[in-house]
Design a protein around this motif. Structure first.
Motif, short mmCIF file in Angstrom:
data_model
loop_
_atom_site.label_atom_id
_atom_site.label_comp_id
_atom_site.label_asym_id
_atom_site.label_seq_id
_atom_site.Cartn_x
_atom_site.Cartn_y
_atom_site.Cartn_z
N ASP A 206 0.85 -1.19 0.00
CA ASP A 206 0.00 0.00 0.00
C ASP A 206 0.90 1.25 0.00
N TRP A 207 0.79 2.04 -1.06
CA TRP A 207 1.65 3.21 -1.23
C TRP A 207 1.52 4.17 -0.06
N ARG A 208 0.33 4.46 0.37
CA ARG A 208 0.12 5.42 1.48
C ARG A 208 0.78 4.92 2.77
N TRP A 209 0.63 3.61 3.05
CA TRP A 209 1.24 3.05 4.27
C TRP A 209 2.77 3.09 4.18
N ARG A 210 3.34 2.73 3.03
CA ARG A 210 4.79 2.76 2.87
C ARG A 210 5.35 4.15 3.12
N LYS A 211 4.72 5.17 2.56
CA LYS A 211 5.19 6.55 2.73
C LYS A 211 5.08 6.98 4.20
N LEU A 212 3.97 6.67 4.84
CA LEU A 212 3.79 7.03 6.25
C LEU A 212 4.81 6.31 7.13
N SER A 213 5.04 5.03 6.86
CA SER A 213 5.99 4.25 7.64
C SER A 213 7.41 4.81 7.47
N ARG B 81 9.67 6.38 10.56
CA ARG B 81 10.97 5.79 10.87
C ARG B 81 12.10 6.79 10.67
N ARG B 82 11.92 7.74 9.77
CA ARG B 82 12.91 8.79 9.58
C ARG B 82 12.87 9.78 10.75
N LEU B 83 11.67 10.10 11.23
CA LEU B 83 11.52 11.04 12.35
C LEU B 83 11.97 10.43 13.67
N SER B 84 11.79 9.13 13.82
CA SER B 84 12.18 8.44 15.05
C SER B 84 13.04 7.24 14.67
N ASN C 7 -1.90 6.94 16.52
CA ASN C 7 -2.07 5.52 16.84
C ASN C 7 -0.84 4.70 16.43
N LEU C 8 0.23 5.35 16.01
CA LEU C 8 1.40 4.65 15.50
C LEU C 8 2.62 4.95 16.35
N ARG C 9 3.54 3.98 16.41
CA ARG C 9 4.81 4.18 17.09
C ARG C 9 5.86 3.31 16.40
N VAL C 10 7.11 3.74 16.51
CA VAL C 10 8.22 3.02 15.89
C VAL C 10 8.81 2.06 16.91
N TRP C 11 8.79 0.78 16.56
CA TRP C 11 9.37 -0.27 17.38
C TRP C 11 10.22 -1.16 16.48
#
Length: 128
Positions: free
Chosen positions: A38-45, A49-52, A84-88
């Motif tokens: 999913d293009w939108r999910w890949r970009k958001l992810s 990950r770049r920000l954190s 609702n998202l966090r980097v783990w």
């Protein structure tokens, strides 16, 4: 080098079974919502990950994933919600599974409600 097929014994150039003995796989059902393609999910992810650039739980810096606090199976409307998202890292995310505590759930919903209230207040003050 040719090998014998484990099903019928015929010589084949590669693999363990010939085309006739290879088991047929049923088509995989297409999931609704977010997928790895999913293009939108890949970009958001990528953005998160770049920000954190580290795991928010164990501080690892490799093999990072983006985790949904409230799982998409419970609230599909929050799939792309940044609050609702966090980097783990993959191991922390995998050990958590699909579980969420009531406290975590409430924190996310409160943060979303507070943001909505700020936006409403800002929009109301701009009208006059």
């Amino acid at each position: 080098m040719q090998r014998p097929c484990i099903g019928c014994g015929a010589l084949i150039p590669s693999g363990s079974r010939c085309g006739q003995c290879r088991p047929k796989r049923p088509p995989t059902p297409r999931r609704k919502g977010r997928t790895a393609t999913d293009w939108r999910w890949r970009k958001l992810s990528q953005k998160l990950r770049r920000l954190s650039p580290f795991c928010e739980k164990c501080l690892a810096t490799s093999d990072l994933t983006v985790d949904h606090i409230i799982p998409p199976t419970e609230r599909p409307d929050l799939v792309y919600e940044i609050l609702n998202l966090r980097v783990w890292c993959r191991s922390c995310n995998g050990s958590r599974g699909n579980r969420v505590t009531d406290q975590e759930r409430q924190q996310v919903l409160d943060a979303i409600a507070a943001r909505s209230l700020r936006v409403e207040t800002r929009n109301a003050s701009n009208r006059y």
